[in-house]
Every structure is written in structure tokens, then in C-alpha cells.
Design a protein around this motif. Sequence first.
Motif, mmCIF file in Angstrom:
data_model
loop_
_atom_site.group_PDB
_atom_site.id
_atom_site.type_symbol
_atom_site.label_atom_id
_atom_site.label_comp_id
_atom_site.label_asym_id
_atom_site.label_seq_id
_atom_site.Cartn_x
_atom_site.Cartn_y
_atom_site.Cartn_z
ATOM 1 N N ALA A 195 3.990 -6.654 -6.427
ATOM 2 C CA ALA A 195 4.546 -7.369 -5.564
ATOM 3 C C ALA A 195 5.133 -7.207 -4.676
ATOM 4 O O ALA A 195 6.202 -7.489 -5.151
ATOM 5 N N ALA A 196 4.921 -6.086 -3.855
ATOM 6 C CA ALA A 196 5.683 -6.215 -2.618
ATOM 7 C C ALA A 196 7.213 -5.022 -3.831
ATOM 8 O O ALA A 196 7.118 -5.013 -4.382
ATOM 9 N N GLY A 197 7.854 -5.068 -2.898
ATOM 10 C CA GLY A 197 9.077 -3.942 -3.266
ATOM 11 C C GLY A 197 10.002 -2.841 -2.499
ATOM 12 O O GLY A 197 10.888 -2.380 -2.404
ATOM 13 N N GLY A 198 8.908 -2.718 -1.431
ATOM 14 C CA GLY A 198 9.610 -1.527 -0.954
ATOM 15 C C GLY A 198 9.146 -0.126 -0.793
ATOM 16 O O GLY A 198 9.612 1.073 -0.264
ATOM 17 N N ALA A 199 9.520 0.039 -2.719
ATOM 18 C CA ALA A 199 10.486 1.527 -3.005
ATOM 19 C C ALA A 199 9.159 2.442 -2.944
ATOM 20 O O ALA A 199 7.931 1.564 -3.308
ATOM 21 N N PRO A 200 9.158 3.718 -2.926
ATOM 22 C CA PRO A 200 7.870 4.091 -3.296
ATOM 23 C C PRO A 200 6.669 4.097 -4.125
ATOM 24 O O PRO A 200 6.085 4.035 -4.588
ATOM 25 N N PRO B 4 -3.490 -12.546 -20.376
ATOM 26 C CA PRO B 4 -2.235 -12.664 -19.961
ATOM 27 C C PRO B 4 -1.670 -11.208 -18.596
ATOM 28 O O PRO B 4 -2.073 -11.290 -18.287
ATOM 29 N N ALA B 5 -0.655 -12.329 -18.266
ATOM 30 C CA ALA B 5 -0.888 -11.369 -16.553
ATOM 31 C C ALA B 5 0.939 -11.174 -16.660
ATOM 32 O O ALA B 5 1.879 -12.181 -16.893
ATOM 33 N N SER B 6 1.313 -10.310 -16.455
ATOM 34 C CA SER B 6 3.126 -10.083 -15.954
ATOM 35 C C SER B 6 2.735 -9.464 -14.322
ATOM 36 O O SER B 6 1.816 -8.794 -14.009
ATOM 37 N N VAL B 7 4.406 -9.970 -13.137
ATOM 38 C CA VAL B 7 3.625 -9.426 -12.776
ATOM 39 C C VAL B 7 5.781 -9.152 -12.174
ATOM 40 O O VAL B 7 5.778 -10.213 -12.112
ATOM 41 N N LEU B 8 5.741 -8.652 -10.853
ATOM 42 C CA LEU B 8 7.217 -7.282 -10.424
ATOM 43 C C LEU B 8 6.789 -7.782 -9.322
ATOM 44 O O LEU B 8 6.471 -7.852 -8.319
ATOM 45 N N LEU B 9 7.960 -8.715 -9.090
ATOM 46 C CA LEU B 9 8.227 -9.577 -7.381
ATOM 47 C C LEU B 9 9.087 -9.254 -6.514
ATOM 48 O O LEU B 9 9.981 -9.956 -7.058
ATOM 49 N N GLY B 10 8.869 -7.898 -6.225
ATOM 50 C CA GLY B 10 10.460 -7.442 -5.105
ATOM 51 C C GLY B 10 10.510 -7.842 -3.976
ATOM 52 O O GLY B 10 11.277 -6.869 -3.574
ATOM 53 N N ASP B 11 9.987 -8.822 -3.327
ATOM 54 C CA ASP B 11 10.879 -9.507 -1.908
ATOM 55 C C ASP B 11 12.319 -9.103 -1.581
ATOM 56 O O ASP B 11 12.711 -9.356 -1.173
ATOM 57 N N LEU B 12 12.695 -9.418 -3.247
ATOM 58 C CA LEU B 12 14.377 -9.920 -2.772
ATOM 59 C C LEU B 12 15.474 -8.743 -2.406
ATOM 60 O O LEU B 12 16.921 -8.319 -2.272
ATOM 61 N N ILE B 13 14.889 -7.282 -3.587
ATOM 62 C CA ILE B 13 15.558 -6.406 -3.231
ATOM 63 C C ILE B 13 16.243 -5.527 -2.141
ATOM 64 O O ILE B 13 17.350 -5.173 -2.327
ATOM 65 N N ALA B 14 14.862 -5.037 -1.225
ATOM 66 C CA ALA B 14 15.959 -4.928 -0.428
ATOM 67 C C ALA B 14 17.423 -5.771 0.525
ATOM 68 O O ALA B 14 18.479 -4.932 0.779
ATOM 69 N N PRO C 202 -4.546 -3.623 -4.488
ATOM 70 C CA PRO C 202 -3.876 -3.969 -3.078
ATOM 71 C C PRO C 202 -2.780 -5.528 -3.494
ATOM 72 O O PRO C 202 -2.902 -5.814 -5.005
ATOM 73 N N GLN C 203 -1.935 -5.797 -2.338
ATOM 74 C CA GLN C 203 -0.268 -6.682 -2.793
ATOM 75 C C GLN C 203 -1.395 -7.608 -3.387
ATOM 76 O O GLN C 203 -2.355 -8.436 -2.882
ATOM 77 N N PRO C 204 -1.259 -8.348 -5.309
ATOM 78 C CA PRO C 204 -1.809 -9.695 -5.508
ATOM 79 C C PRO C 204 -0.927 -10.361 -5.114
ATOM 80 O O PRO C 204 -0.396 -10.849 -4.542
ATOM 81 N N SER C 205 -1.975 -12.293 -5.179
ATOM 82 C CA SER C 205 -0.777 -13.715 -4.689
ATOM 83 C C SER C 205 -1.087 -14.311 -5.890
ATOM 84 O O SER C 205 -1.946 -14.046 -7.034
#
Length: 354
Positions: free
Chosen positions: A243-248, A271-281, A257-260
Amino acid sequence: MPYNLGMSEFSLAIPFALPPPELANDLIRALKMPALETLLVRHTALNYKVFDNDSRVLPHEAWLAHALGLASAPDQPDTGAPLATAVMRGCGLHAEAAEGHWFMLQPAHVQISRTHMLLSDLRGVQLNEADSRGLYDLARPYCEEIGKPLLHGAPGLWFLRADDWAGLRTASPDATSTQSMSDWLPEGDHARDFRKLQNEIQMLWHEHPINQARQARGLQAINSCWLWGGAGPTTPSGSVAIAAGGAPWLAALSAAPQPSAEQLLGQPGGPASVLLGDLIASAQVGDWADWLARMQRIEQEWLAPLLAALKAGRVSRLNLVLSHRNGWTTVSGAAMALRKFWRKPALTPLLKQS
């Protein structure tokens, strides 16, 4: 790639959710995150671990490689983040990924000063399809001439096949971009071979009309390239929603598509695993006002719904992985732990970084 969740375990990795120690007290005072406060205090287990920077990647990159079944656990880094062939599959290059040893080769801007070189954050390069293809067409013939096939996966995301470079130790762009670049260049028997390739590509691009046009538009010149993520023909054995992240390369790994949180919670299953990249940039460039705003959105859009699902029994266990470049905190909780009413919710566990 399905991401299912029912009465099961949910893991959410949030890179750079740990504030830097020197700013942590001030940043925590500015946050209003009651769901995170509850999860940090009324938990089953909470641990902080120092990350081994010799792995030449960031903690969340090592976590992702492990979650995909491509590398050992992050606290036992031995192979960095061998993500290239998984990313290739995300770009539709399945047949090519099944043969040979591939690296990601990403066009880059390097700032050069008297004392050091600095790799710019690749998210700020803003390389469109036309410029990426044009620069690729310049570099590809030389790569093929030296027996290193080059493929275009997406703007700013290329793949170089180099079977004899399999032992090369490389660093991720995000691990490198805030450091002196000379300390993070590839190491190993073929490091000099890569430097020669890098120099040749730099000369091909120097003062090329593509770069002149970019600079006229106020964009950075593409004056170098970065090699990393080397991997053989392995197939991921796990799945992670990105979810998000900005890097190609992160975008390529996200096959949906971007999950919520609400979408994932509405799908019964495993089970579900999510990486949320909103804060990286924002963390990489030190924009802490933006970091605070993004943390508040994460509270509303992810942590509050997940806490409610944990209370309601829709999730049996919730695992948080919160990191910065030097370590990570893991927090695990279940509905029973939420009954520990004597533990006052607080964000102070984010300060436990030793």
C-alpha cells in the motif's frame, strides 16, 4: 494475488513509523493516535531489535524479502533483499525471471561535492516513460555488448542479467540515499566490472538532449545508475499487499490496486501481510510535518479499523512492524490483551529503541 482475512492473523509493516531518536519526544507529543496508543500498551509482546546495517538494506526491505519467502529473517540478514526477479514478475517478465541472475538497475541522479557523492532519493527523479525509454535505448547496446542483457520494466525500473555477478553485495537505493555513496557501492569480485559499466553509461548520458531537456524543465539530470536486489530464478512463496510507497519497484510488487484496511477486512480467508509505505519518502528527506500528517492518516485509515476488528474478533492476532533505518519494533496483540485496562494507552513505547 488475493489478500484474505477472516478470523486470522494480520501483519502490518509500517516503515519509518519509529521516529528518529533525536526527534522522537517532540514528534510523539505532536501525535494524536489513540488506536496506536492502545496497541502499543495492551499487547501480548513488544520487542525492539537493532538492525545490522551490514545487510546494506533497510529493515522493512529485509522484512519484505523474508515475508515473500526470498530471504532469511530480518534479524539474521545474510542475503540483503533479493527482490529483483519477484519485481520482474510484477512487471510481466515471468519468462525472463525464470532464467539467470538478475539485478534491478535504476537510473539515478548523483550529487557530487568536494568531499563525497550523494545518491538522490529516486522518488524525486520523476522519470517519465519517454525519458526512461530514451535513456534505456542508449544503455542497452553497451550492456548487450559486454554480455549483460538489459530489460525495461517500467519508468525508472530496469533489469540487468549478470549471472557471473551473483556474489556481488549491493545496497538498496533507500539505504544509500542519505549516506556517503562511496560507502555503499557494490562489493565483491565483480565490483570493478560494475563500476566500469556504470562509468560507460554515465558517459553515454552526459549532456545528452534528454538530460538537457529535463534540466530545462527544472528536473534533475540522470547522470548515473544504481544496481541492487540481485536474485536468481526464485518464485515468492509468500504474498504481501503493498500500500503506497512511491518507489516503482514497490509498485511492481503490488499485483492489485492499492488495498485499504476495510477491503482486506471484508475478505474472509487466511492470513494477510501488508507493507504500508506512506512514511518512507517524508522520513528519507526529513519532512517531519508531512510525516506527522501521514501518521495521522495511518491512524484513521489503518490502525483504528484494525483495532476495531481485533476487539470484534474479526482478527485473531494483529502484528505491527514499526521501523526506521537502525532497527524495528514488533508488537503483537490479541483481543484478550486489550482487556488489560490497567495499562494506560501511550505512545512512549515508540521511544524504546535500545
